[in-house]
Design an enzyme around this catalytic site. Structure first.
Site, PDB file in Angstrom:
ATOM      1  N   GLY A 218      90.450  41.482 -14.752  1.00  0.00           N
ATOM      2  CA  GLY A 218      91.124  40.480 -15.588  1.00  0.00           C
ATOM      3  C   GLY A 218      90.541  39.081 -15.403  1.00  0.00           C
ATOM      4  O   GLY A 218      90.271  38.367 -16.372  1.00  0.00           O
ATOM      5  N   ASP A 256      82.345  42.029   2.634  1.00  0.00           N
ATOM      6  CA  ASP A 256      81.515  41.789   3.824  1.00  0.00           C
ATOM      7  C   ASP A 256      80.177  42.530   3.765  1.00  0.00           C
ATOM      8  O   ASP A 256      79.401  42.499   4.710  1.00  0.00           O
ATOM      9  CB  ASP A 256      82.287  42.126   5.113  1.00  0.00           C
ATOM     10  N   ASP A 271      91.117  37.177  -5.526  1.00  0.00           N
ATOM     11  CA  ASP A 271      92.479  37.660  -5.776  1.00  0.00           C
ATOM     12  C   ASP A 271      92.614  39.014  -5.097  1.00  0.00           C
ATOM     13  O   ASP A 271      92.882  40.019  -5.737  1.00  0.00           O
ATOM     14  CB  ASP A 271      92.673  37.767  -7.305  1.00  0.00           C
ATOM     15  N   LYS A 301      98.521  36.079  -0.224  1.00  0.00           N
ATOM     16  CA  LYS A 301      99.732  36.895  -0.053  1.00  0.00           C
ATOM     17  C   LYS A 301     100.589  36.242   1.021  1.00  0.00           C
ATOM     18  O   LYS A 301     100.091  35.881   2.084  1.00  0.00           O
ATOM     19  CB  LYS A 301      99.314  38.294   0.390  1.00  0.00           C
TER      20      LYS A 301
HETATM   21  C1  LIG Z   1      94.961  42.513  -7.145  1.00  0.00           C
HETATM   22  S1  LIG Z   1      93.420  43.330  -7.343  1.00  0.00           S
HETATM   23  C2  LIG Z   1      92.480  42.119  -8.203  1.00  0.00           C
HETATM   24  C3  LIG Z   1      92.820  41.981  -9.658  1.00  0.00           C
HETATM   25  C4  LIG Z   1      91.818  41.180 -10.409  1.00  0.00           C
HETATM   26  N1  LIG Z   1      91.870  39.753 -10.043  1.00  0.00           N
HETATM   27  C5  LIG Z   1      92.011  41.289 -11.916  1.00  0.00           C
HETATM   28  O1  LIG Z   1      92.165  40.241 -12.564  1.00  0.00           O
HETATM   29  O2  LIG Z   1      91.957  42.376 -12.467  1.00  0.00           O
HETATM   30  C6  LIG Z   1      92.746  43.304  -5.737  1.00  0.00           C
HETATM   31  C7  LIG Z   1      91.367  43.906  -5.618  1.00  0.00           C
HETATM   32  O3  LIG Z   1      90.809  43.515  -4.374  1.00  0.00           O
HETATM   33  C8  LIG Z   1      89.917  44.542  -3.982  1.00  0.00           C
HETATM   34  N2  LIG Z   1      89.582  44.425  -2.552  1.00  0.00           N
HETATM   35  C9  LIG Z   1      90.369  44.661  -1.480  1.00  0.00           C
HETATM   36  N3  LIG Z   1      89.661  44.476  -0.346  1.00  0.00           N
HETATM   37  C10 LIG Z   1      88.411  44.129  -0.708  1.00  0.00           C
HETATM   38  C11 LIG Z   1      87.217  43.808   0.012  1.00  0.00           C
HETATM   39  N4  LIG Z   1      87.191  43.818   1.334  1.00  0.00           N
HETATM   40  N5  LIG Z   1      86.124  43.463  -0.686  1.00  0.00           N
HETATM   41  C12 LIG Z   1      86.142  43.437  -2.034  1.00  0.00           C
HETATM   42  N6  LIG Z   1      87.230  43.737  -2.762  1.00  0.00           N
HETATM   43  C13 LIG Z   1      88.356  44.084  -2.109  1.00  0.00           C
HETATM   44  C14 LIG Z   1      90.683  45.809  -4.328  1.00  0.00           C
HETATM   45  O4  LIG Z   1      89.778  46.911  -4.450  1.00  0.00           O
HETATM   46  C15 LIG Z   1      91.355  45.437  -5.652  1.00  0.00           C
HETATM   47  O5  LIG Z   1      90.610  45.891  -6.745  1.00  0.00           O
END
Ligand SMILES: C[S@@+](CC[C@H](N)C(=O)[O-])C[C@H]1O[C@@H](n2cnc3c(N)ncnc32)[C@H](O)[C@@H]1O
Length: 344
Positions: A218, A256, A271, A301
């Site tokens: 998004g 990372d 996000d 969060k």
């Molecule tokens: C709430 S969603 C993001 C939604 C996004 N902003 C949108 O507009 O569609 C959180 C995302 O963070 C990713 N995520 C979690 N840990 C991560 C990491 N260490 N590195 C990259 N992405 C990560 C998850 O896979 C997930 O897709």
């Protein structure tokens, strides 16, 4: 009640945090009472009406979404006729400001489930006609010269007249609504749209964005629409509709596991919806990829009941590379808050 009563609104469950911020700002003599528990409250300020508004605008509380001065805060019987009478009285007392042709947005709210109180939409429709016919005003919904705010409870009616900027948001109760588009990738897009407005940004003025935790996309889709080149990092899948975009680089990796040249990006958005300290650590590792003076928009969060501690920790963790410009809980944030930072 004294003359200086206000109605404040926060996201549900975060009004205590808003009240704590207001106490720090206005002094220990400020008093609060619930209008809709956990969300909407009255406050009696020890400062004057104008001093209170100035203090709130100068140092905007992160958890206060909307505020209006209750120029009227009277006991009432809960009828439309009384509400109309009270609003007309307020208009009469402000005839100098409300000269013919002035645009006014009437915003009316009541607590959920109060079926016996007048319906806000029909009361607004009635008032709009009256304001036009009786006073020659121009009733509008958005971009008004003035806002007439009304909040109704069973026992009291609150009403106030303000300039839109004095309410922190020109949306009723700060509940900003965006139209859902066909094929919209995720509701999360609204968070970034709201951040753009809340922080006075224009994403079109940026060129290269890094989106960490981008899936399903998004935020990435909004930045692409604004004309930026976007590097989206997420081990989860981006929506297929985005993959053919020529200005998109999608790295199906964890944050990372990636590295970029110094100063490649002028905008970093994140996000990740993860533990705030882990998130800060990952963002810091990528900080050199953001130009000095560049912008970062990050959702944090919040730890249950420890919201201020979460903000303090994350800003301290990021302080080696970023300066906090503003922290705001947006209407589209849930148990989180959005930070607006500058790369130092
Ligand atoms: C709430 S969603 C993001 C939604 C996004 N902003 C949108 O507009 O569609 C959180 C995302 O963070 C990713 N995520 C979690 N840990 C991560 C990491 N260490 N590195 C990259 N992405 C990560 C998850 O896979 C997930 O897709």
């Amino acid at each position: 009640m004294s003359e200086c009563v206000f109605v404040g609104t926060s996201n549900r469950g975060f009004a205590q945090q808003a009240q704590e911020e207001l106490r720090r700002l206005l002094g220990p003599a400020v008093r609060f009472g619930w209008l809709s528990p956990g969300e909407i409250f009255w406050l009696e300020s020890p400062l004057s009406r104008d001093e209170t508004i100035a203090a709130v605008l100068k140092q905007e509380p992160a958890f206060l979404r909307h505020l209006f001065p209750a120029d009227v805060a009277d006991e009432w019987g809960g009828t439309s006729a009384e509400a109309i009478g009270a609003v007309c009285g307020l208009v009469e007392r402000n005839r100098e400001a409300l000269s013919a042709g002035t645009s006014v947005a009437v915003q009316i709210r009541k607590p959920e489930g109060e079926a016996e109180l007048p319906a806000p939409a029909s009361l607004k429709a009635e008032l709009d006609v009256l304001l036009q016919q009786e006073y020659g005003l121009n009733p509008v919904v958005r971009q008004s010269d003035w806002i007439l705010s009304v909040y109704m409870t069973r026992s009291r009616l609150y009403a106030g007249l303000t300039r839109p900027e004095e309410n922190l948001s020109d949306w009723s109760g700060g509940a900003i609504r965006f139209r859902r588009e066909e094929g919209q990738v995720s509701r999360a897009k609204f968070k970034l749209l709201e951040a753009e407005l809340a922080f006075g940004l224009d994403f079109q003025s940026y060129r290269q964005a890094l989106d960490i935790g981008a899936a399903p996309g998004g935020w990435t889709s909004l930045l692409l629409e604004r004309g930026l080149a976007v590097t989206a990092v997420d081990p989860a899948k981006l929506d297929a509709s985005l993959l053919s975009q020529p200005r998109l680089t999608y790295l199906s990796k964890k944050a990372d596991e990636v590295k970029f040249e110094t100063g490649k990006f002028d905008l970093l958005v994140c996000d990740m919806s993860w533990s705030h300290r882990q998130m800060a650590k990952l963002v810091l590792q990528l900080a050199d990829a953001v130009q000095t003076g560049g912008t970062a928009i990050i959702t944090v969060k919040l730890m249950h009941k420890k919201a201020f501690q979460s903000i303090r920790e994350v800003t301290e963790d990021l302080s080696g590379a970023f300066t906090l410009l503003k922290a705001k809980q947006l209407f589209h944030n849930r148990d989180e808050l959005t930070l607006f930072l500058m790369k130092s």
